[in-house]
Design a protein around this motif. Structure first.
Motif, PDB file in Angstrom:
ATOM      1  N   GLN A  32       1.912  44.854 -15.838  1.00 12.17           N
ATOM      2  CA  GLN A  32       2.116  44.951 -14.386  1.00 12.17           C
ATOM      3  C   GLN A  32       3.095  43.863 -13.911  1.00 12.17           C
ATOM      4  N   SER A  33       2.948  42.658 -14.460  1.00 15.76           N
ATOM      5  CA  SER A  33       3.883  41.579 -14.108  1.00 15.76           C
ATOM      6  C   SER A  33       5.294  41.940 -14.535  1.00 15.76           C
ATOM      7  N   ARG A  70      -5.016  36.494 -10.783  1.00 10.17           N
ATOM      8  CA  ARG A  70      -3.769  37.239 -11.058  1.00 10.17           C
ATOM      9  C   ARG A  70      -3.875  38.672 -10.503  1.00 10.17           C
ATOM     10  N   LEU A  83       2.010  34.173  -8.684  1.00 11.91           N
ATOM     11  CA  LEU A  83       1.785  34.986  -9.893  1.00 11.91           C
ATOM     12  C   LEU A  83       2.358  34.291 -11.140  1.00 11.91           C
ATOM     13  N   ASP A  84       3.572  33.717 -10.985  1.00 12.02           N
ATOM     14  CA  ASP A  84       4.185  33.027 -12.128  1.00 12.02           C
ATOM     15  C   ASP A  84       3.325  31.845 -12.593  1.00 12.02           C
ATOM     16  N   GLU A  95      -0.143  41.870 -17.882  1.00 12.43           N
ATOM     17  CA  GLU A  95       1.180  41.497 -18.356  1.00 12.43           C
ATOM     18  C   GLU A  95       2.203  42.592 -18.066  1.00 12.43           C
ATOM     19  N   LYS A 147       5.047  35.895  -5.542  1.00 16.21           N
ATOM     20  CA  LYS A 147       5.623  35.932  -6.891  1.00 16.21           C
ATOM     21  C   LYS A 147       5.486  34.552  -7.573  1.00 16.21           C
ATOM     22  N   GLU A 187       8.803  42.401 -12.343  1.00 18.75           N
ATOM     23  CA  GLU A 187      10.078  41.770 -12.698  1.00 18.75           C
ATOM     24  C   GLU A 187      11.195  42.799 -12.689  1.00 18.75           C
ATOM     25  N   ASN A 214       0.339  33.234 -14.298  1.00 17.02           N
ATOM     26  CA  ASN A 214       0.717  33.752 -15.626  1.00 17.02           C
ATOM     27  C   ASN A 214       0.863  32.607 -16.649  1.00 17.02           C
ATOM     28  N   LEU A 235      -1.490  40.221  -7.802  1.00 21.26           N
ATOM     29  CA  LEU A 235      -0.737  41.449  -8.115  1.00 21.26           C
ATOM     30  C   LEU A 235      -1.000  42.543  -7.068  1.00 21.26           C
TER      31      LEU A 235
END
Lengths: 174, 170
Positions: B98-99, B159, B125-126, B96, B122, B103, B129, B163
């Motif tokens: 790292q995400s 994820r 990843l979204d 989280e 991205k 951002e 997430n 990442l």
């Protein structure tokens, strides 16, 4: 001032050297110019043109001949412009060309009288007579200077002598 | 002719009259000489002037050529690069955080995040997430079914993989 000093001075545009050179040759050149043109004004023009060219081209004088001979050659070329076209000079009857003037020239005739007779000669005959008999040029040289054939030079000289001889004879008879 | 050193005249001719030019004759010659001297540039002077000009042109030309050559061979250029602190994966950081770090990076470096490859990653990843968050809620609400837990672990693995790829892009 020696001749080489005169030449060097004139080459550098030295006014004194130019004047000395002019004084040294002016009488001889003016006299020749007068005999060739038969007119004092023309002789004066020829003399001035000659010396202006002499001073302008003195650097080209290579001393293969004397300075006097070089100047004289320029003067004859300048005087030639005053002549009628020499190529049109009429061929005259030839006398033996080896007839020396001394052989028939009477000592009794004065130099001034002889000069007058010379000046009465036609242009071609007078010019060739002056250059050969008075100045000592050869026919080949005269032919080259005037742009005529040697034959023309010889015939003009023969005619001059014949005419002079006759004129002098006439003046003795009077 | 008394004043001619090269006198080839016969004796009878030497007695002929001699004529002296008028004094004005020399004056004309002298004034003409003075006039031409003032306007005439000696040939040697012309030559020297031309040679000097040619020499100057040559020196300037050679210098110009040499300068150009020097500039071409040893070209020094200046540029300015704005450095941003590189992102690094910290193993101890949660996925989280790292995400969240990505951002934050995208806010600073929008130019990098607008690249198609980056945008694609991205987006993946979204989605992962979002799936992670939904599955987490389900597991917390209901009994932890082994299948769900296995699915949850797989999502986190994906994820992590995405990442890693994103950090490589950066």
């Amino acid at each position: 001032m020696s001749e080489s000093e005169l030449i060097t001075g004139c080459e550098a545009g030295n006014g004194i050297a130019q004047r000395v050179l002019y004084d040294r040759y002016k009488t001889a050149m003016y006299t020749l110019a007068y005999r060739l043109t038969g007119d004092f004004d023309d002789a004066n023009d020829v003399l001035q043109d000659t010396f202006l060219e002499v001073f302008k081209k003195i650097g080209q004088f290579r001393q293969e001949a004397t300075l006097g001979a070089w100047i004289k050659a320029i003067l004859v070329r300048k005087a030639k412009r005053k002549f009628k076209e020499p190529k049109n000079w009429v061929l005259m009857d030839e006398l033996p060309s080896d007839a020396r003037v001394e052989d028939w020239l009477s000592e009794s005739i004065g130099a001034e009288a002889l000069e007058r007779h010379i000046l009465t000669l036609p242009e071609g005959a007078r010019t060739v007579f002056c250059l050969i008999e008075i100045e000592g040029y050869a026919h080949a040289e005269v032919a080259q200077m005037l742009g005529v054939s040697e034959g023309t030079s010889k015939s003009q000289l023969s005619y001059a002598k014949k005419k002079l001889k006759y004129a002098i004879g006439q003046s003795h008879e009077r | 002719m008394k004043d001619n050193p090269e006198n080839k005249q016969p004796k009878w001719a030497q007695n002929l009259p001699q004529y002296t030019p008028p004094a004005s004759s020399w004056e004309v010659i002298e004034s003409e000489l003075r006039r031409t001297k003032s306007v005439r540039f000696e040939p040697r002077a012309w030559w020297l002037a031309a040679a000097s000009v040619a020499l100057v042109v040559l020196v300037v030309g050679v210098f110009g050529w040499w300068t150009t050559q020097q500039t071409n061979t040893e070209k020094i250029t200046y540029s300015e690069e704005k450095l941003t602190k590189p992102l690094t994966i910290n193993a101890s950081q949660s996925l989280e955080s790292q995400s969240a770090q990505i951002e934050a990076y995208c806010i600073k470096r929008a130019d990098v995040c607008q690249k198609p490859e980056f945008k694609n990653l991205k987006q993946q990843l979204d989605q992962l997430n979002a799936a992670h968050q939904e599955l987490k809620t389900v597991i917390e609400t209901y009994n932890p079914d082994p299948n769900l837990v296995a699915q949850f672990v797989q999502i986190d693995s994906d994820r992590t993989d995405v990442l890693r790829k994103i950090f490589e892009e950066i």
